[in-house]
Scaffold this active site. Sequence first.
Site, short mmCIF file in Angstrom:
data_model
loop_
_atom_site.label_atom_id
_atom_site.label_comp_id
_atom_site.label_asym_id
_atom_site.label_seq_id
_atom_site.Cartn_x
_atom_site.Cartn_y
_atom_site.Cartn_z
N CYS A 7 -34.46 -22.94 -13.64
CA CYS A 7 -35.55 -22.05 -13.21
C CYS A 7 -36.91 -22.57 -13.67
CB CYS A 7 -35.33 -20.64 -13.75
SG CYS A 7 -35.26 -20.60 -15.55
N LYS A 27 -22.12 -9.29 -16.46
CA LYS A 27 -21.44 -9.83 -15.27
C LYS A 27 -21.93 -11.25 -15.01
CE LYS A 27 -22.51 -9.64 -10.90
NZ LYS A 27 -22.11 -11.03 -10.56
N GLU A 63 -39.06 -21.94 -3.18
CA GLU A 63 -38.20 -22.42 -4.26
C GLU A 63 -36.93 -23.05 -3.65
OE1 GLU A 63 -35.85 -19.66 -6.66
OE2 GLU A 63 -36.23 -20.85 -8.44
N GLU A 119 -35.86 -11.66 -14.97
CA GLU A 119 -36.24 -13.08 -15.16
C GLU A 119 -35.88 -13.78 -13.86
OE1 GLU A 119 -37.77 -14.18 -17.76
OE2 GLU A 119 -37.52 -12.45 -19.07
P1 NAD Z 1 -28.87 -14.55 -7.42
O1 NAD Z 1 -30.05 -13.68 -7.47
O2 NAD Z 1 -28.24 -14.84 -6.11
O3 NAD Z 1 -27.69 -13.94 -8.33
C1 NAD Z 1 -27.88 -13.66 -9.71
C2 NAD Z 1 -26.83 -12.65 -10.15
O4 NAD Z 1 -27.06 -11.40 -9.49
C3 NAD Z 1 -25.39 -13.04 -9.82
O5 NAD Z 1 -24.55 -12.67 -10.90
C4 NAD Z 1 -25.08 -12.18 -8.58
O6 NAD Z 1 -23.70 -11.90 -8.41
C5 NAD Z 1 -25.86 -10.92 -8.93
N1 NAD Z 1 -26.23 -10.07 -7.79
C6 NAD Z 1 -26.44 -10.42 -6.50
N2 NAD Z 1 -26.82 -9.34 -5.78
C7 NAD Z 1 -26.87 -8.28 -6.63
C8 NAD Z 1 -27.20 -6.91 -6.49
N3 NAD Z 1 -27.58 -6.39 -5.33
N4 NAD Z 1 -27.16 -6.12 -7.59
C9 NAD Z 1 -26.79 -6.62 -8.78
N5 NAD Z 1 -26.46 -7.93 -8.99
C10 NAD Z 1 -26.51 -8.75 -7.92
O7 NAD Z 1 -29.29 -15.90 -8.18
P2 NAD Z 1 -28.45 -17.24 -8.33
O8 NAD Z 1 -28.41 -17.93 -7.01
O9 NAD Z 1 -27.18 -16.96 -9.05
O10 NAD Z 1 -29.38 -18.07 -9.36
C11 NAD Z 1 -30.45 -18.86 -8.97
C12 NAD Z 1 -31.78 -18.11 -9.14
O11 NAD Z 1 -31.92 -17.67 -10.49
C13 NAD Z 1 -32.98 -19.00 -8.87
O12 NAD Z 1 -33.93 -18.29 -8.13
C14 NAD Z 1 -33.51 -19.30 -10.28
O13 NAD Z 1 -34.87 -19.66 -10.33
C15 NAD Z 1 -33.22 -18.02 -10.98
N6 NAD Z 1 -33.19 -18.20 -12.44
C16 NAD Z 1 -34.20 -17.67 -13.21
C17 NAD Z 1 -34.19 -17.86 -14.60
C18 NAD Z 1 -35.29 -17.30 -15.50
O14 NAD Z 1 -35.10 -17.28 -16.73
N7 NAD Z 1 -36.42 -16.85 -14.97
C19 NAD Z 1 -33.15 -18.60 -15.20
C20 NAD Z 1 -32.15 -19.12 -14.37
C21 NAD Z 1 -32.17 -18.92 -12.99
#
Ligand code: NAD
Length: 495
Positions: free
Chosen positions: A302, A193, A399, A268
Amino acid sequence: MSDIALLPEVRAFLQQGHDCFINGEYGRASGPAHPVVNPATGETFAEVREADPAQTDAAVNAAHHAFHGTWRDMAPLQRGAILNRLADLIDQHGEELAQLETLCSGKTIQLSRAFEVGQSSHFLRYYAGWAGKINGETLTPSLPSMQGERYTAFTLREPVGVVAGIVPWNFSLMIAIWKIASALICGCTVVIKPSEFTPFTLLRLAGLAKEAGLPDGVLNVVCGTGACGQALIEHEKISKVSFTGSMNTGRKVGAQAMQANLTRATLELGGKNAAGFLADIDTQKAVAGVMEAAYLHQGQVCAAAERFYVHRSRLDEIVDGVAAQLKQLKIGSPLDESTDFGPLSNRPHFEKVSQYFASAPDQGCEIVHGGRALDRPGFFIEPTLAVADRRDATLLQEEVFGPVACFLPFDDEEELLTLMNDSPYGLTASLWTNDLSRALRLVPRIEAGTVWVNMHTFIDPAVPFGGIKGSGIGREFGSAFIEDYTELKSVTVRY
Ligand code: NAD
């Protein structure tokens, strides 16, 4: 310069109005419609419908069928060959994918070409190279024989089954490829997704995967918000969850997976990454290092650093040098090839980052450069440089996931270590010095999954990547992914 022209293939793909890919076919989903907004203009240019529970169920069933029907038992080299063909197709369709990505995420077109496309095909080829090399081992049982009988044992590495992938909006294709390639090469099948903000590159990838020879049902894409993600995670036929996103969502995802079926999950998550500059560093190197660490993709990386601890004797010249560089950045349309710095990726994120910058002066920080939203359509905010007067300033603790470098001086190495480790996160860190012996003595004391020396934000498929503390559980890349996508079966034979 001006915007590049969109390819006819990009317009055609958007007009088709696909919003899921299940069992080898594009389709229309029937859940609520979500607008897809161009961050450079703030205008909606498409919409994507959320998969309803029946469609998510169909996607998981297709993946389950394909796992048992073909993919698990296909010869590893054949699986590798398909991944290599997909890498070739990504390169051939690189401009189309890059344009789709830039339209959804606001990433500059040069970055979309280099990262979303270039890195995705590199990573795929790296994983394809694991074909035939994912094996168990032979073991010598250790207990004494009772009546002269003998024993031998070996382990098998077996694919876990259907993997649920959930990815964020910041690198929607590259991060998806990390998950898809790891799962497929181990013999697992996938339902993935994308973020509701950036659905199209992954949808387009699914069609290319079919063209590369991937059997129907091996890779499925469903779109939607957290509700769709949750339905996917909680499905009884999901054997593993591979999630990348924020710490708060990661906590929920981990709990959902555990509650659903004791489903294994790798998480992650976010970071509040630190960079430490020792007194001996060259100014030019330090300034270039801050630019590399803090501002790539408007800081929405990230692994990027947001906390910069600089030896007090060097603070002023490095801050001045970075401010001078920021003044030179060309802020503009991400479809203009000469743009260095584009918009933030979506409105909610833009509002969150704007709020951080507006409140910074009351939260222990002086803004030295930037800090303001631009008076133009879209989600543009200036690249920002701040100097904190205390270690618990908000910009040194939370963050932001935006274009900010926040500085604080230190006086000695022990203080530097305390400051660098002063975070609930532990994703990445970097040390900058000409003295490698000092750096190597400090590295083991830094609380992060990755530590770079004289570099930052460099990710390589051969080198494991993942976080400690609040930055997550598990590692991607290297050989570390094998643990996560395979079960270890022990076989003991008496003779
Ligand atoms: P987010 O956590 O808001 O969303 C990530 C994904 O999770 C999206 O596809 C969203 O639709 C889905 N989601 C949201 N609620 C959910 C639930 N309850 N159950 C299942 N899926 C759900 O993150 P974002 O705003 O899209 O991305 C930014 C964040 O991602 C930042 O904190 C960044 O640091 C982190 N990030 C980490 C890495 C890594 O490799 N560690 C890489 C890229 C981004």
